[in-house]
Design a protein around this motif. Structure first.
Motif, PDB file in Angstrom:
ATOM      1  N   LEU A  54      11.303  40.332  90.341  1.00 12.67           N
ATOM      2  CA  LEU A  54      12.449  40.966  90.991  1.00 12.67           C
ATOM      3  C   LEU A  54      12.995  42.035  90.061  1.00 12.67           C
ATOM      4  N   TYR A  55      13.285  43.200  90.606  1.00 16.32           N
ATOM      5  CA  TYR A  55      13.825  44.267  89.778  1.00 16.32           C
ATOM      6  C   TYR A  55      14.814  45.106  90.581  1.00 16.32           C
ATOM      7  N   ALA A  56      15.666  45.789  89.849  1.00 18.70           N
ATOM      8  CA  ALA A  56      16.622  46.715  90.445  1.00 18.70           C
ATOM      9  C   ALA A  56      16.095  48.130  90.248  1.00 18.70           C
ATOM     10  N   ALA A  57      15.938  48.851  91.324  1.00 23.76           N
ATOM     11  CA  ALA A  57      15.544  50.254  91.250  1.00 23.76           C
ATOM     12  C   ALA A  57      16.802  51.113  91.292  1.00 23.76           C
ATOM     13  N   VAL A  58      16.901  52.069  90.368  1.00 26.62           N
ATOM     14  CA  VAL A  58      18.039  52.985  90.308  1.00 26.62           C
ATOM     15  C   VAL A  58      17.519  54.386  90.059  1.00 26.62           C
ATOM     16  N   ARG A  59      18.318  55.366  90.413  1.00 30.73           N
ATOM     17  CA  ARG A  59      17.993  56.732  90.020  1.00 30.73           C
ATOM     18  C   ARG A  59      18.476  56.940  88.584  1.00 30.73           C
ATOM     19  N   PRO A  60      17.723  57.664  87.772  1.00 25.76           N
ATOM     20  CA  PRO A  60      18.114  57.807  86.362  1.00 25.76           C
ATOM     21  C   PRO A  60      19.522  58.346  86.171  1.00 25.76           C
ATOM     22  N   GLY A  61      19.941  59.281  87.020  1.00 23.36           N
ATOM     23  CA  GLY A  61      21.268  59.858  86.848  1.00 23.36           C
ATOM     24  C   GLY A  61      22.374  58.874  87.164  1.00 23.36           C
ATOM     25  N   SER A  62      22.344  58.304  88.376  1.00 21.98           N
ATOM     26  CA  SER A  62      23.407  57.384  88.776  1.00 21.98           C
ATOM     27  C   SER A  62      23.325  56.067  88.025  1.00 21.98           C
ATOM     28  N   GLY A  63      22.131  55.733  87.504  1.00 22.74           N
ATOM     29  CA  GLY A  63      21.976  54.492  86.775  1.00 22.74           C
ATOM     30  C   GLY A  63      22.767  54.427  85.482  1.00 22.74           C
ATOM     31  N   GLU A  64      23.269  55.572  85.021  1.00 25.09           N
ATOM     32  CA  GLU A  64      24.072  55.608  83.799  1.00 25.09           C
ATOM     33  C   GLU A  64      25.556  55.362  84.064  1.00 25.09           C
ATOM     34  N   ARG A  65      25.948  55.340  85.344  1.00 27.11           N
ATOM     35  CA  ARG A  65      27.358  55.076  85.647  1.00 27.11           C
ATOM     36  C   ARG A  65      27.737  53.669  85.217  1.00 27.11           C
ATOM     37  N   GLY A  66      28.928  53.545  84.643  1.00 26.38           N
ATOM     38  CA  GLY A  66      29.367  52.252  84.146  1.00 26.38           C
ATOM     39  C   GLY A  66      29.362  51.177  85.209  1.00 26.38           C
ATOM     40  N   ALA A  67      29.804  51.500  86.428  1.00 23.89           N
ATOM     41  CA  ALA A  67      29.854  50.510  87.500  1.00 23.89           C
ATOM     42  C   ALA A  67      28.457  50.059  87.901  1.00 23.89           C
ATOM     43  N   VAL A  68      27.509  50.994  87.898  1.00 27.27           N
ATOM     44  CA  VAL A  68      26.129  50.638  88.240  1.00 27.27           C
ATOM     45  C   VAL A  68      25.523  49.758  87.154  1.00 27.27           C
ATOM     46  N   ARG A  69      25.729  50.122  85.896  1.00 28.90           N
ATOM     47  CA  ARG A  69      25.205  49.296  84.794  1.00 28.90           C
ATOM     48  C   ARG A  69      25.804  47.895  84.835  1.00 28.90           C
ATOM     49  N   ALA A  70      27.103  47.807  85.104  1.00 30.62           N
ATOM     50  CA  ALA A  70      27.754  46.489  85.168  1.00 30.62           C
ATOM     51  C   ALA A  70      27.172  45.646  86.298  1.00 30.62           C
ATOM     52  N   THR A  71      26.868  46.279  87.439  1.00 27.05           N
ATOM     53  CA  THR A  71      26.320  45.542  88.579  1.00 27.05           C
ATOM     54  C   THR A  71      24.912  45.053  88.292  1.00 27.05           C
ATOM     55  N   VAL A  72      24.087  45.886  87.666  1.00 30.48           N
ATOM     56  CA  VAL A  72      22.724  45.459  87.323  1.00 30.48           C
ATOM     57  C   VAL A  72      22.766  44.284  86.346  1.00 30.48           C
ATOM     58  N   THR A  73      23.636  44.366  85.344  1.00 29.64           N
ATOM     59  CA  THR A  73      23.766  43.264  84.379  1.00 29.64           C
ATOM     60  C   THR A  73      24.225  41.985  85.075  1.00 29.64           C
ATOM     61  N   ALA A  74      25.177  42.110  85.989  1.00 28.16           N
ATOM     62  CA  ALA A  74      25.662  40.938  86.719  1.00 28.16           C
ATOM     63  C   ALA A  74      24.586  40.368  87.638  1.00 28.16           C
ATOM     64  N   LEU A  75      23.782  41.235  88.237  1.00 33.33           N
ATOM     65  CA  LEU A  75      22.662  40.778  89.066  1.00 33.33           C
ATOM     66  C   LEU A  75      21.691  39.938  88.242  1.00 33.33           C
ATOM     67  N   ARG A  76      21.327  40.469  87.081  1.00 35.90           N
ATOM     68  CA  ARG A  76      20.370  39.759  86.220  1.00 35.90           C
ATOM     69  C   ARG A  76      20.937  38.389  85.822  1.00 35.90           C
TER      70      ARG A  76
END
Length: 293
Positions: A263-285
């Protein structure tokens, strides 16, 4: 100066091949897409696309401009990410998940985000992997959670980055009530949708064991697959996220015990650097590994 919104339409035209498909992906009318791409050609001063059968293809000039469009859009997302960095990682995150995870993991994910990142505004939608990735590429999602079966890697999409979440053990599972020593060639099976990567993977695993499976049901809904197993109607390849309900599941004899999907999270490189996106990926994991690892 070239219009950024029109550049994005050109990039989507390269991806989808018809104006109708671009309109559907971007929630525009087909006539609006045609009009905006026509204006882009006037701005560029060269032909950017041409007829190819029932669809369209980019000219060499259109291909070069689409490459630059992707780079411009990524740079803009990176700039927005820089501006969006706040002490509490505030921001909206549009998350796409495969249907199984909506009810197995999303409630716990929302609870964890509310406790640790209360300023993240999460919206969640379910999609099959291919549709979700298309929406991610079209910038209609920020994250798409999907899967990849060992031995059958998905085609890597340019413009996306993968963030591993967890390894999920998959078991060839007997229907309830069937003897544990049954001949696998006598079983009825349920597979995922015909033509899907998961269906091709399941078929290859069966054939490696010398079994030509008698597939009676096709569905991408893993909860329905589990129901067919528990009803004694079909064998299925069930991941651990579907075998964590306390019921007893017996493996199909002779099948490998080390099958898995990633299972993996796919993100776009640009938006993937947003703090909210990073926090969500970490919480998902964290959520997935807490529930199923």
């Amino acid at each position: 100066m070239l219009d950024v919104a029109r550049l994005q339409l050109l990039a989507e035209l390269r991806r989808y091949g018809t104006m109708g498909a671009v309109a559907l992906a971007m929630s525009y009318s087909t006539s609006a897409v045609s009009q905006q791409l026509g204006k882009l050609e006037i701005e560029a001063g060269v032909a950017l696309f041409e007829r190819a059968g029932r669809g369209l293809r980019l000219t060499p000039a259109g291909e070069r401009l689409a490459d630059e469009a992707d780079a411009v859009l990524e740079a803009l997302e990176r700039a927005e990410s820089v501006l969006a960095v706040t002490p509490d990682d505030a921001g909206e995150v549009r998350l796409g998940v495969v249907p199984t995870l909506m009810w197995t993991a999303v409630p716990q994910l929302r609870t964890l985000l509310a406790a640790e990142h209360p300023s993240v505004r999460l919206s969640v939608s379910t999609f099959e992997p291919e549709e979700g990735v298309s929406r991610l590429l079209a910038r209609r999602l920020d994250i798409m959670v999907t899967d990849e079966y060992r031995g059958l890697p998905r085609k890597r999409q340019s413009g996306l980055r993968r963030e591993p979440l967890m390894r999920d053990a998959v078991t060839a599972t007997l229907p309830r009530g069937v003897p544990a020593d049954v001949d696998p060639r006598e079983l009825d099976w349920v597979f995922e949708a015909q033509g899907s990567e998961a269906e091709r993977w399941a078929l290859s695993i069966c054939r490696e064991q010398g079994v030509e499976p008698n597939v009676r049901f096709y569905t991408p809904d893993l909860a329905l697959q589990r129901h067919l197993v528990l009803s004694g109607l079909a064998a299925a390849f069930l991941p651990s996220v579907m075998r964590s309900d306390g019921d007893e599941y017996l493996p199909v004899p002779g099948f490998p015990s080390d099958l898995e999907r990633q299972l993996y999270a796919a993100v776009r490189p640009g938006s993937g650097e947003r703090g909210a996106v990073r926090a969500t990926v970490t919480a998902l994991r964290s959520t997935l590994n807490r529930l199923f690892a």
